[in-house]
Design a protein around this motif. Structure first.
Motif, PDB file in Angstrom:
ATOM      1  N   CYS A  19       9.898  -1.253  -7.435  1.00 45.77           N
ATOM      2  CA  CYS A  19       9.577  -0.111  -8.516  1.00 45.77           C
ATOM      3  C   CYS A  19       7.872   0.113  -7.722  1.00 45.77           C
ATOM      4  O   CYS A  19       7.174  -0.331  -7.572  1.00 45.77           O
ATOM      5  CB  CYS A  19       9.257  -0.679  -9.823  1.00 45.77           C
ATOM      6  N   GLY A  20       7.882   1.483  -7.530  1.00 48.46           N
ATOM      7  CA  GLY A  20       6.901   2.157  -6.898  1.00 48.46           C
ATOM      8  C   GLY A  20       6.426   1.302  -5.745  1.00 48.46           C
ATOM      9  O   GLY A  20       7.116   1.224  -4.676  1.00 48.46           O
ATOM     10  N   SER A  21       5.197   0.691  -5.690  1.00 45.61           N
ATOM     11  CA  SER A  21       4.634  -0.065  -4.527  1.00 45.61           C
ATOM     12  C   SER A  21       4.803  -1.711  -4.938  1.00 45.61           C
ATOM     13  O   SER A  21       4.253  -2.344  -4.067  1.00 45.61           O
ATOM     14  CB  SER A  21       3.219   0.325  -4.205  1.00 45.61           C
ATOM     15  N   THR A  22       5.808  -2.042  -5.883  1.00 44.48           N
ATOM     16  CA  THR A  22       5.759  -3.260  -6.033  1.00 44.48           C
ATOM     17  C   THR A  22       7.177  -4.116  -5.739  1.00 44.48           C
ATOM     18  O   THR A  22       8.082  -3.234  -6.298  1.00 44.48           O
ATOM     19  CB  THR A  22       5.412  -3.641  -7.713  1.00 44.48           C
ATOM     20  N   THR A  79       1.029  -1.304  -0.135  1.00 47.65           N
ATOM     21  CA  THR A  79       0.092  -0.131  -0.076  1.00 47.65           C
ATOM     22  C   THR A  79       0.899   1.424   0.021  1.00 47.65           C
ATOM     23  O   THR A  79       0.251   2.307  -0.419  1.00 47.65           O
ATOM     24  CB  THR A  79      -1.034   0.150   1.309  1.00 47.65           C
ATOM     25  N   GLU A  80       1.856   0.987   0.373  1.00 46.35           N
ATOM     26  CA  GLU A  80       3.021   2.245   0.213  1.00 46.35           C
ATOM     27  C   GLU A  80       4.238   1.728  -0.570  1.00 46.35           C
ATOM     28  O   GLU A  80       4.422   0.626  -0.967  1.00 46.35           O
ATOM     29  CB  GLU A  80       3.401   2.527   1.787  1.00 46.35           C
ATOM     30  N   GLY A  81       5.169   2.867  -0.611  1.00 40.99           N
ATOM     31  CA  GLY A  81       6.309   2.357  -1.695  1.00 40.99           C
ATOM     32  C   GLY A  81       7.228   1.373  -1.176  1.00 40.99           C
ATOM     33  O   GLY A  81       7.223   1.265   0.054  1.00 40.99           O
ATOM     34  N   ALA A  82       7.724   0.862  -2.002  1.00 42.16           N
ATOM     35  CA  ALA A  82       8.439  -0.318  -1.598  1.00 42.16           C
ATOM     36  C   ALA A  82       9.981  -0.074  -1.232  1.00 42.16           C
ATOM     37  O   ALA A  82      10.507   1.267  -1.939  1.00 42.16           O
ATOM     38  CB  ALA A  82       8.708  -1.257  -2.615  1.00 42.16           C
TER      39      ALA A  82
END
Length: 90
Positions: free
Chosen positions: A54-57, A11-14
């Motif tokens: 990358c991003g939240s992943t 739900t937040e950045g990785a």
């Protein structure tokens, strides 16, 4: 990525991959109850050869191609992340 990626969406950045520890276990029996972080894992650990955030992943690849059926436990820890889940390949 080499074509065998698994993913965890947050739900937040990785966090940076350097802060992550990812473990994959092929479980011998199918779990009949939730697996605690303190439980001994009844299965074989499968290494992780690559992690990409990358991003939240968080994407990651097992060290060997998992083309067989089975039940797997995935644990992701570090950089503020502490997640685990069970998945099945069929």
């Amino acid at each position: 990525m080499l074509g065998n990626a698994w993913s965890l969406y947050l739900t937040e950045g990785a966090p940076p991959k350097s802060k992550l520890l990812i473990e994959i276990y092929k479980l011998k029996p199918r779990p009949v109850k939730s697996i605690s972080w303190n439980d001994e894992i009844d299965g074989r650990e499968i290494g992780v050869q690559y992690i990409y955030c990358c991003g939240s992943t968080i994407n990651f690849e097992p060290t060997k191609l998992l083309d067989s059926r089975g039940v797997y436990l995935v644990r992701v820890v570090g950089g503020g992340v502490k997640e685990q889940y069970v998945t099945e390949l069929y």
